[in-house]
Design a protein around this motif. Structure first.
Motif, PDB file in Angstrom:
ATOM      1  N   PHE A  10       0.834  -1.199   0.000  1.00  0.00           N
ATOM      2  CA  PHE A  10       0.000   0.000   0.000  1.00  0.00           C
ATOM      3  C   PHE A  10       0.872   1.253   0.000  1.00  0.00           C
ATOM      4  O   PHE A  10       0.661   2.169  -0.780  1.00  0.00           O
ATOM      5  CB  PHE A  10      -0.906  -0.034   1.226  1.00  0.00           C
ATOM      6  N   CYS A  11       1.909   1.273   0.858  1.00  0.00           N
ATOM      7  CA  CYS A  11       2.787   2.436   0.938  1.00  0.00           C
ATOM      8  C   CYS A  11       3.588   2.611  -0.347  1.00  0.00           C
ATOM      9  O   CYS A  11       3.820   3.731  -0.797  1.00  0.00           O
ATOM     10  CB  CYS A  11       3.738   2.303   2.123  1.00  0.00           C
ATOM     11  N   ALA A  12       3.987   1.506  -0.955  1.00  0.00           N
ATOM     12  CA  ALA A  12       4.759   1.599  -2.188  1.00  0.00           C
ATOM     13  C   ALA A  12       3.927   2.221  -3.294  1.00  0.00           C
ATOM     14  O   ALA A  12       4.425   3.002  -4.103  1.00  0.00           O
ATOM     15  CB  ALA A  12       5.242   0.213  -2.607  1.00  0.00           C
ATOM     16  N   SER A  13       2.641   1.882  -3.349  1.00  0.00           N
ATOM     17  CA  SER A  13       1.787   2.454  -4.384  1.00  0.00           C
ATOM     18  C   SER A  13       1.666   3.954  -4.216  1.00  0.00           C
ATOM     19  O   SER A  13       1.602   4.696  -5.192  1.00  0.00           O
ATOM     20  CB  SER A  13       0.401   1.795  -4.357  1.00  0.00           C
ATOM     21  N   PHE A  14       1.650   4.449  -2.972  1.00  0.00           N
ATOM     22  CA  PHE A  14       1.603   5.883  -2.726  1.00  0.00           C
ATOM     23  C   PHE A  14       2.891   6.530  -3.198  1.00  0.00           C
ATOM     24  O   PHE A  14       2.887   7.599  -3.801  1.00  0.00           O
ATOM     25  CB  PHE A  14       1.409   6.147  -1.230  1.00  0.00           C
ATOM     26  N   ALA A  15       4.039   5.879  -2.900  1.00  0.00           N
ATOM     27  CA  ALA A  15       5.329   6.454  -3.246  1.00  0.00           C
ATOM     28  C   ALA A  15       5.507   6.558  -4.757  1.00  0.00           C
ATOM     29  O   ALA A  15       6.182   7.455  -5.255  1.00  0.00           O
ATOM     30  CB  ALA A  15       6.453   5.606  -2.640  1.00  0.00           C
ATOM     31  N   GLN A  16       4.897   5.638  -5.516  1.00  0.00           N
ATOM     32  CA  GLN A  16       5.076   5.632  -6.949  1.00  0.00           C
ATOM     33  C   GLN A  16       4.093   6.556  -7.676  1.00  0.00           C
ATOM     34  O   GLN A  16       4.242   6.800  -8.864  1.00  0.00           O
ATOM     35  CB  GLN A  16       4.903   4.202  -7.471  1.00  0.00           C
ATOM     36  N   ALA A  17       3.088   7.043  -6.973  1.00  0.00           N
ATOM     37  CA  ALA A  17       2.095   7.901  -7.607  1.00  0.00           C
ATOM     38  C   ALA A  17       2.737   9.208  -8.059  1.00  0.00           C
ATOM     39  O   ALA A  17       3.527   9.815  -7.332  1.00  0.00           O
ATOM     40  CB  ALA A  17       0.950   8.183  -6.640  1.00  0.00           C
ATOM     41  N   GLN A  18       2.399   9.649  -9.271  1.00  0.00           N
ATOM     42  CA  GLN A  18       2.929  10.890  -9.810  1.00  0.00           C
ATOM     43  C   GLN A  18       1.975  12.049  -9.509  1.00  0.00           C
ATOM     44  O   GLN A  18       0.749  11.878  -9.572  1.00  0.00           O
ATOM     45  CB  GLN A  18       3.137  10.760 -11.312  1.00  0.00           C
ATOM     46  N   PRO A  19       2.507  13.234  -9.207  1.00  0.00           N
ATOM     47  CA  PRO A  19       1.635  14.397  -9.010  1.00  0.00           C
ATOM     48  C   PRO A  19       0.793  14.675 -10.250  1.00  0.00           C
ATOM     49  O   PRO A  19       1.237  14.439 -11.377  1.00  0.00           O
ATOM     50  CB  PRO A  19       2.632  15.533  -8.747  1.00  0.00           C
ATOM     51  N   VAL A  20      -0.404  15.169 -10.038  1.00  0.00           N
ATOM     52  CA  VAL A  20      -1.332  15.455 -11.127  1.00  0.00           C
ATOM     53  C   VAL A  20      -1.617  16.953 -11.150  1.00  0.00           C
ATOM     54  O   VAL A  20      -2.009  17.539 -10.132  1.00  0.00           O
ATOM     55  CB  VAL A  20      -2.647  14.672 -10.962  1.00  0.00           C
ATOM     56  N   ILE A  21      -1.426  17.569 -12.308  1.00  0.00           N
ATOM     57  CA  ILE A  21      -1.682  18.999 -12.461  1.00  0.00           C
ATOM     58  C   ILE A  21      -3.182  19.265 -12.353  1.00  0.00           C
ATOM     59  O   ILE A  21      -3.997  18.606 -13.001  1.00  0.00           O
ATOM     60  CB  ILE A  21      -1.133  19.509 -13.806  1.00  0.00           C
ATOM     61  N   LEU A  22      -3.523  20.248 -11.521  1.00  0.00           N
ATOM     62  CA  LEU A  22      -4.925  20.625 -11.320  1.00  0.00           C
ATOM     63  C   LEU A  22      -5.279  21.946 -11.989  1.00  0.00           C
ATOM     64  O   LEU A  22      -6.438  22.181 -12.333  1.00  0.00           O
ATOM     65  CB  LEU A  22      -5.223  20.734  -9.824  1.00  0.00           C
ATOM     66  N   GLY A  23      -4.296  22.825 -12.145  1.00  0.00           N
ATOM     67  CA  GLY A  23      -4.566  24.139 -12.722  1.00  0.00           C
ATOM     68  C   GLY A  23      -3.287  24.826 -13.142  1.00  0.00           C
ATOM     69  O   GLY A  23      -2.183  24.421 -12.755  1.00  0.00           O
ATOM     70  N   ALA A  24      -3.436  25.871 -13.951  1.00  0.00           N
ATOM     71  CA  ALA A  24      -2.284  26.629 -14.435  1.00  0.00           C
ATOM     72  C   ALA A  24      -2.705  28.064 -14.685  1.00  0.00           C
ATOM     73  O   ALA A  24      -3.851  28.342 -15.066  1.00  0.00           O
ATOM     74  CB  ALA A  24      -1.733  26.007 -15.710  1.00  0.00           C
ATOM     75  N   GLU A  25      -1.768  28.982 -14.477  1.00  0.00           N
ATOM     76  CA  GLU A  25      -2.015  30.384 -14.767  1.00  0.00           C
ATOM     77  C   GLU A  25      -0.700  31.068 -15.123  1.00  0.00           C
ATOM     78  O   GLU A  25       0.374  30.644 -14.681  1.00  0.00           O
ATOM     79  CB  GLU A  25      -2.659  31.097 -13.567  1.00  0.00           C
ATOM     80  N   PHE A  26      -0.807  32.110 -15.944  1.00  0.00           N
ATOM     81  CA  PHE A  26       0.369  32.906 -16.248  1.00  0.00           C
ATOM     82  C   PHE A  26       0.615  33.893 -15.111  1.00  0.00           C
ATOM     83  O   PHE A  26      -0.321  34.372 -14.459  1.00  0.00           O
ATOM     84  CB  PHE A  26       0.182  33.663 -17.557  1.00  0.00           C
ATOM     85  N   THR A  27       1.892  34.210 -14.902  1.00  0.00           N
ATOM     86  CA  THR A  27       2.254  35.148 -13.856  1.00  0.00           C
ATOM     87  C   THR A  27       3.513  35.909 -14.277  1.00  0.00           C
ATOM     88  O   THR A  27       4.077  35.648 -15.334  1.00  0.00           O
ATOM     89  CB  THR A  27       2.468  34.417 -12.511  1.00  0.00           C
ATOM     90  N   GLU A  28       3.909  36.872 -13.470  1.00  0.00           N
ATOM     91  CA  GLU A  28       5.079  37.721 -13.723  1.00  0.00           C
ATOM     92  C   GLU A  28       4.952  38.454 -15.062  1.00  0.00           C
ATOM     93  O   GLU A  28       5.677  38.179 -16.024  1.00  0.00           O
ATOM     94  CB  GLU A  28       6.365  36.891 -13.656  1.00  0.00           C
ATOM     95  N   PRO A  29       4.018  39.408 -15.126  1.00  0.00           N
ATOM     96  CA  PRO A  29       3.826  40.172 -16.367  1.00  0.00           C
ATOM     97  C   PRO A  29       5.094  40.921 -16.778  1.00  0.00           C
ATOM     98  O   PRO A  29       5.886  41.346 -15.932  1.00  0.00           O
ATOM     99  CB  PRO A  29       2.696  41.139 -16.012  1.00  0.00           C
ATOM    100  N   THR A  30       5.261  41.057 -18.093  1.00  0.00           N
ATOM    101  CA  THR A  30       6.453  41.708 -18.616  1.00  0.00           C
ATOM    102  C   THR A  30       6.120  42.474 -19.892  1.00  0.00           C
ATOM    103  O   THR A  30       5.189  42.112 -20.615  1.00  0.00           O
ATOM    104  CB  THR A  30       7.559  40.673 -18.916  1.00  0.00           C
ATOM    105  N   THR A  31       6.878  43.542 -20.159  1.00  0.00           N
ATOM    106  CA  THR A  31       6.711  44.319 -21.388  1.00  0.00           C
ATOM    107  C   THR A  31       7.926  44.166 -22.297  1.00  0.00           C
ATOM    108  O   THR A  31       8.153  44.998 -23.176  1.00  0.00           O
ATOM    109  CB  THR A  31       6.501  45.817 -21.057  1.00  0.00           C
ATOM    110  N   ARG A  32       8.694  43.088 -22.126  1.00  0.00           N
ATOM    111  CA  ARG A  32       9.919  42.941 -22.927  1.00  0.00           C
ATOM    112  C   ARG A  32       9.637  42.533 -24.376  1.00  0.00           C
ATOM    113  O   ARG A  32      10.549  42.524 -25.200  1.00  0.00           O
ATOM    114  CB  ARG A  32      10.864  41.944 -22.270  1.00  0.00           C
ATOM    115  N   TYR A  33       8.383  42.183 -24.685  1.00  0.00           N
ATOM    116  CA  TYR A  33       7.998  41.857 -26.062  1.00  0.00           C
ATOM    117  C   TYR A  33       6.664  42.524 -26.320  1.00  0.00           C
ATOM    118  O   TYR A  33       5.650  42.130 -25.747  1.00  0.00           O
ATOM    119  CB  TYR A  33       7.897  40.338 -26.228  1.00  0.00           C
ATOM    120  N   GLN A  34       6.628  43.524 -27.176  1.00  0.00           N
ATOM    121  CA  GLN A  34       5.433  44.352 -27.318  1.00  0.00           C
ATOM    122  C   GLN A  34       4.770  44.157 -28.669  1.00  0.00           C
ATOM    123  O   GLN A  34       4.614  45.082 -29.456  1.00  0.00           O
ATOM    124  CB  GLN A  34       5.791  45.818 -27.067  1.00  0.00           C
ATOM    125  N   HIS A  35       4.348  42.937 -28.913  1.00  0.00           N
ATOM    126  CA  HIS A  35       3.642  42.631 -30.154  1.00  0.00           C
ATOM    127  C   HIS A  35       2.196  43.116 -30.095  1.00  0.00           C
ATOM    128  O   HIS A  35       1.675  43.687 -31.038  1.00  0.00           O
ATOM    129  CB  HIS A  35       3.701  41.117 -30.401  1.00  0.00           C
TER     130      HIS A  35
END
Length: 239
Positions: A10-35
């Motif tokens: 049981f513990c080994a199965s927990f150790a082998q589990a891979q993290p699962v992405i739940l969400g994503a967002e952009f951050t750190e706004p920048t003006t170095r490319y002004q298209h």
């Protein structure tokens, strides 16, 4: 001894589990490319991912990871998109990533960083607009569709993820999904019972087009007049 053996497995199965992405967002706004494809000159320098570090656990173990681009690149996009591209039941993150000298490419990210990407278009101020996800060629895998240079060349391209590569399965010129300066990317993907199809606009924004992959080739069908860019979103509803 039998109880101990069960606990160890049981513990080994927990150790082998891979993290699962739940969400994503952009951050750190920048003006170095002004298209300014979305009507402003601020892009993003980092991608913040949230994940469940222990999917089998009774309670979610939340984690956050920030992936930062070098100063020569930005995320030129309005939002990250989550899709399971490799069929493992967990999503990857799909974004538009732009090099200040080489223009845009479509990139697929995971918690450890870049997984795969298309080639950069090749020059600055050249962009691509994601159209959506679907099994466009009927092989059971989720593909990615986008319009390369939607304001110029207007080429629909479809890719599938294979290991650490994005392999193109079809392309066809003659469709767009974005007006320069519009904050939204229009149209998308629908399935009305005969497989995934891409809804976009003719190059002059006068007609609604529906694209399908048949025998490895993209075909466009005219779905009627288009009264405004926003009306393209309504065309996602099945007739």
């Amino acid at each position: 001894m039998r109880i101990m053996g069960i606990v160890l497995v049981f513990c080994a199965s927990f150790a082998q589990a891979q993290p699962v992405i739940l969400g994503a967002e952009f951050t750190e706004p920048t003006t170095r490319y002004q298209h300014g494809v979305f009507g402003e000159t601020e892009e993003w320098g980092a991608l913040a991912l949230t994940a469940n570090a222990c999917p089998p656990c009774d309670q979610a173990d939340s984690m956050r990871r920030v992936l930062r681009l070098p100063d020569s690149r930005v995320f030129e996009d309005n939002a990250p998109r989550l899709a399971d591209l490799d069929g493992d039941g967990a999503p990857e993150v799909v974004v538009v990533e732009t090099d200040l000298r080489l223009g845009a490419r479509l990139s697929v990210y995971g918690l450890e960083g870049l997984i795969a990407a298309t080639p950069f278009i090749g020059r600055p101020n050249r962009w691509l607009a994601p159209a959506g996800f679907g099994d466009f060629n009927g092989d059971g895998r989720t593909d990615i569709a986008y319009i390369e240079t939607p304001h110029l060349g207007r080429v629909l391209r479809i890719f599938t993820l294979e290991g650490a590569e994005l392999r193109e399965i079809a392309q066809m010129a003659g469709m767009t999904n974005h007006v320069f300066g519009d904050a939204a990317i229009r149209g998308g993907v629908r399935d009305c019972g005969a497989g995934a199809e891409i809804v976009g606009a003719s190059p002059d924004w006068g007609r609604i087009l529906v694209a399908r992959v048949q025998n490895g080739q993209i075909t466009f069908a005219d779905a009627g007049p288009l009264t405004s860019p926003a009306a393209l979103d309504d065309a996602l509803a099945c007739p």
